[in-house]
Design a protein around this motif. Structure first.
Motif, PDB file in Angstrom:
ATOM      1  N   LEU A 232       7.012  -3.757  -1.521  1.00 20.28           N
ATOM      2  CA  LEU A 232       8.202  -2.922  -1.675  1.00 20.28           C
ATOM      3  C   LEU A 232       9.022  -3.050  -0.403  1.00 20.28           C
ATOM      4  N   THR A 233      10.251  -3.513  -0.536  1.00 26.62           N
ATOM      5  CA  THR A 233      11.162  -3.604   0.604  1.00 26.62           C
ATOM      6  C   THR A 233      12.128  -2.431   0.535  1.00 26.62           C
ATOM      7  N   ILE A 234      12.114  -1.631   1.589  1.00 26.43           N
ATOM      8  CA  ILE A 234      12.945  -0.430   1.652  1.00 26.43           C
ATOM      9  C   ILE A 234      14.075  -0.690   2.637  1.00 26.43           C
ATOM     10  N   TYR A 263       6.377  -2.584   2.565  1.00 26.29           N
ATOM     11  CA  TYR A 263       5.166  -1.853   2.193  1.00 26.29           C
ATOM     12  C   TYR A 263       4.444  -2.646   1.109  1.00 26.29           C
ATOM     13  N   SER A 264       3.177  -3.062   1.363  1.00 26.26           N
ATOM     14  CA  SER A 264       2.396  -3.818   0.385  1.00 26.26           C
ATOM     15  C   SER A 264       1.439  -2.891  -0.339  1.00 26.26           C
ATOM     16  N   TYR A 265       1.285  -3.130  -1.643  1.00 25.61           N
ATOM     17  CA  TYR A 265       0.381  -2.299  -2.431  1.00 25.61           C
ATOM     18  C   TYR A 265      -0.225  -3.110  -3.559  1.00 25.61           C
ATOM     19  N   LYS A 292      13.566  -2.736  -3.265  1.00 21.20           N
ATOM     20  CA  LYS A 292      13.299  -3.976  -4.002  1.00 21.20           C
ATOM     21  C   LYS A 292      11.796  -4.228  -4.016  1.00 21.20           C
ATOM     22  N   THR A 293      11.287  -4.707  -5.164  1.00 19.64           N
ATOM     23  CA  THR A 293       9.870  -5.079  -5.236  1.00 19.64           C
ATOM     24  C   THR A 293       9.744  -6.581  -5.470  1.00 19.64           C
TER      25      THR A 293
END
Length: 311
Positions: A232-234, A263-265, A292-293
């Protein structure tokens, strides 16, 4: 529905005279009409594996069957089912394309068949070059001639060793289309490649070999879905230089000169942590501009698999 195997490899090992174990108890089935990509770092055992199947190197243990034929007991029958496109360009440079391909058919003891040669050259967009000398062709065209030579004796299985090595990006994409078209004509394709995007673009299944062992074999999409992570790019309204205190213990990275957070998940997890993450970001007084994911690529997964296997 169970897929029919055209290449069946059981407990295959190869030990060289210096006691180097190039392959260790490899089990693998290649399915009819698929594009199978064999990935692995240099020295992993890719070329040894292909060379054994094609009868160029002797195995030490195990057995291999090609279209039901044992590669040792029924060598001639098994080899007739296989076409091999080597990485190195080895062509009779002063001969024309048509004669070059026809000559290779004769080496397999096949009677002349100009119609088949014509069909093959047309499928590979080489027909207009049939009278051209090999020496006058571009690198991409020469590689297509190698494929035509490998198909000259009408094999059902085609091995491609680094098919787009040394070819520029545009020609590489053309080569991918050629390979997909061949699969659609009923030829099973096995390719080795160090361009991970090549496997991601055209393979149906992927096998990763490392240190002579198959560490994973799976459908490409299944592999990406089961092992891939999402990022996830914030994007922030205002750039930052360090993480606020309440975010410092989270798996966040500052990127893009402080304008974004990564943020990686795990996409399979019931609790991705995204909801609480976004709440913490708001509590820190940071304003969001965009989200963006992005799904992990096959390359990310390959690097992770090999790294784990080497550790």
């Amino acid at each position: 529905m169970k897929m029919r195997s055209v290449v069946s490899i059981n407990n295959l090992s190869k030990v060289y005279k210096n006691d180097f174990r190039a392959l260790k108890n490899v089990d693998l089935d290649i399915h009819k009409d698929e594009i199978f990509a064999l990935l692995g770092p240099n020295g992993a055992g890719k070329t040894t594996l292909i060379s054994i199947i094609c009868g160029l190197v002797n195995l030490s243990e195990g057995n291999v069957h090609v279209e039901g034929y044992d590669i040792i007991k029924n060598y001639r029958e098994a080899r007739s089912k296989i076409g091999l496109v080597p990485q190195e360009l080895s062509l009779e440079t002063f001969e024309n394309v048509f004669n070059n391909v026809s000559y290779t058919r004769g080496l397999y003891g096949k009677a002349p068949n100009p119609k088949h040669i014509e069909k093959t050259l047309k499928e590979l967009s080489l027909w207009d070059k049939k009278d051209s000398k090999i020496n006058d062709l571009s690198g991409g065209m020469k590689r297509r001639v190698l494929i035509a030579k490998a198909l000259s004796h009408e094999p059902s299985i085609l091995f491609l060793d680094e098919p787009s090595a040394g070819v520029d990006v545009e020609l590489r994409k053309e080569m991918w289309q050629v390979i997909e078209n061949l699969r659609d004509t009923g030829v099973t394709i096995i390719l080795t490649t160090h361009y991970i995007e090549e496997a991601e673009a055209i393979a149906d299944r992927v096998g990763v070999i490392n240190n002579g062992e198959m560490i994973v074999v799976d459908e490409k999409e299944s592999l990406i879905n089961s092992m891939g992570k999402k990022t996830l790019t914030i994007e922030l309204h205002d750039p930052i230089t360090e993480l606020p205190t309440n975010l410092s213990n989270l798996d966040l990275k500052i990127i893009n000169n402080g304008k974004s957070l990564n943020y990686s998940y795990d996409r399979k997890s019931k609790h991705t942590g995204i909801t609480s993450l976004l709440q913490s970001i708001r509590e820190a007084g940071l304003k969001l501009k965009d989200l963006k994911t992005e799904q992990s690529s096959l390359e990310n997964i390959f690097v992770e698999l090999v790294s784990k296997d080497n550790s």
